[in-house]
Structure formats: C-alpha cells, structure tokens
Design an enzyme around this catalytic site. Structure first.
Site: not given
Ligand SMILES: C[S@@+](CC[C@H](N)C(=O)[O-])C[C@H]1O[C@@H](n2cnc3c(N)ncnc32)[C@H](O)[C@@H]1O
Length: 224
Positions: A52, A77, A126, A130, A162
């Site tokens: 994941e 993460d 995320d 942009k 979403d």
């Molecule tokens: C919007 S959150 C979603 C977290 C989880 N999947 C949820 O649905 O609750 C995006 C997650 O991706 C991690 N993340 C974003 N870019 C990353 C990267 N390049 N390498 C590791 N983690 C990353 C962030 O730290 C964050 O915890």
C-alpha cells in the site's frame, strides 16, 4: 499532533519488529539487504506480497491483512508518526502478515526486487492538480514504470480516490499508454460491482470525504 507525541511515536517505531526504516545510505550506496528477501526474511513464508503506497495510518494494510491471512502486506509512507497507528494495532492484535516501511515511494524499485510484488494499492493519494506537480502524481508515467519493474507480470494496481481529477487523469493515461484497465467504477458506494475489499474498508481520509458526500472512485489496472 504535537511534536512530543510525534517523538514518542518515532521512538516506539524503532522498537517495533514490523517497522523498517532504511537509511538513504542503506538504500543508495549498496543493494538493500531486504530487497528480494521480504517474503523469506520478514514474513518467513512464500505468500503473495501486496503493497500500500502512501498508507497514512495504515488502515488498508491492516484490514486487508486480517481479511487475507495467506497474503503479506506492506504499508509505505514517509510519515512514520502516521503509520505508527497501523504498526501498533498489528502488534496489539497479533497480526503477523503486515509490516510498514518508512521511505519515499520514488524508491520502491530500490526497496523491492524485480517481480517481487503481486499487487499494489494506492489509497487516496494527493492528486497534485497543478501542472508543475505532475512529477509527484503517483500514477504518472514514471511511477507506472517503477511499479511495473517490481510487479510480477500478472500483478496489478488498485487506485482508490475521492479525486475525480486523479480518476480521470489515470484512466486517460492508462488508455493513452495502452495499459489494461481491468475494472473502473466512478462511485463505488452507489454503482454496484466493486470488489468487496473496496467498499468494506475506509481509510482516515476516506471517512472525511464520505462525510462531505464525495463520490469515491476505484480503478484496477495492469501495467503493460
Ligand atoms: C492524502 S494522504 C492518504 C493517506 C491514507 N492512504 C488514507 O487514505 O488515509 C497521502 C499520504 O501519502 C504520503 N506520501 C505522499 N507522497 C509520498 C511519497 N513521495 N513517498 C512516501 N509517502 C508519500 C503522505 O505522507 C500521506 O500520508
């Protein structure tokens, strides 16, 4: 979360057997010792390996691990204070088939060997709307190449989001590059047909979006 709490979690993560925090040196200067050996060294079995990516608190990894005890799950993460939750739950509830790695998703092909992975979940990434952020979007062409390297030929990717933008961007890119879309659903709780594991598990971010009545979308695809 306060910085004291974060520090406490960082310290606790260091004591957890199910948490791996490779240093940059371990990853970049030499072949990482667990690369190619996750099944044999960590899980001590030959079961399928599921990742994941951007696991946050690790709800998906933990819940899938409970549902599928004959598969191994790894949540990845960069934020250790977040996946501390999933790691702690797995220890408290004695769930042996889930682990967490603190690293950047950009390094998945350094952490895992070719053909080592059976399946990937990307949960609520995320969307990086942009144009200048395209290179950080987790389903862009470069990321797909990394995923393809570590996935087995029959392996596939699940994207749950979403973000209509992320859903549409990914569908367009998959079609444009000739990948195989195995299943797509633009509103998993309204349009029937989603796999059970898509509608029965909610992440932290997902529950916030559901409160706002946002449709949740899902794509399952194979990278060619
Ligand atoms: C919007 S959150 C979603 C977290 C989880 N999947 C949820 O649905 O609750 C995006 C997650 O991706 C991690 N993340 C974003 N870019 C990353 C990267 N390049 N390498 C590791 N983690 C990353 C962030 O730290 C964050 O915890």
């Amino acid at each position: 979360m306060g910085s004291k709490n974060k520090l406490k979690r960082f310290k606790e993560n260091e004591t957890f057997d199910n948490v791996f925090q490779p240093t940059r040196e371990e990853l970049v200067d030499a072949q990482y010792k667990l690369k190619g050996n996750w099944r044999s060294s960590v899980f001590k079995n030959d079961n399928p390996l599921v990742l994941e990516l951007g696991c946050g608190r690790g709800e998906y990894s933990v819940e899938l691990a409970k549902k599928f005890p004959k598969k191994n799950f790894i949540g990845i993460d960069i934020k250790g204070a977040r996946f501390w939750r999933g790691a702690k739950t797995a220890i408290e509830e004695n769930i042996p088939n889930v682990a967490f790695i603190r690293t950047q998703i950009e390094l998945v092909d350094v952490v895992f060997a070719e053909n080592e992975v059976d399946e990937i979940w990307i949960t609520f990434p995320d969307p990086q709307i942009k144009y200048k952020r395209t290179k950080h979007r987790m389903t862009n062409s470069q990321f797909l190449k990394r995923y393809k390297t570590i996935l087995k030929p029959e392996g596939f990717v699940n994207l749950k989001t979403d973000s209509e933008f992320m859903h549409g961007y990914t569908l367009g890119l998959l079609q444009g590059e000739g990948h195989e879309i195995l299943y797509a659903n633009h509103n998993v709780y309204k349009q029937e047909g989603s796999p059970e594991e898509v509608t029965s598990i909610q992440t932290y971010y997902e529950s916030q979006y559901l409160e706002q009545n946002k449709p949740i979308t899902y794509i399952r695809f194979k990278i060619k």
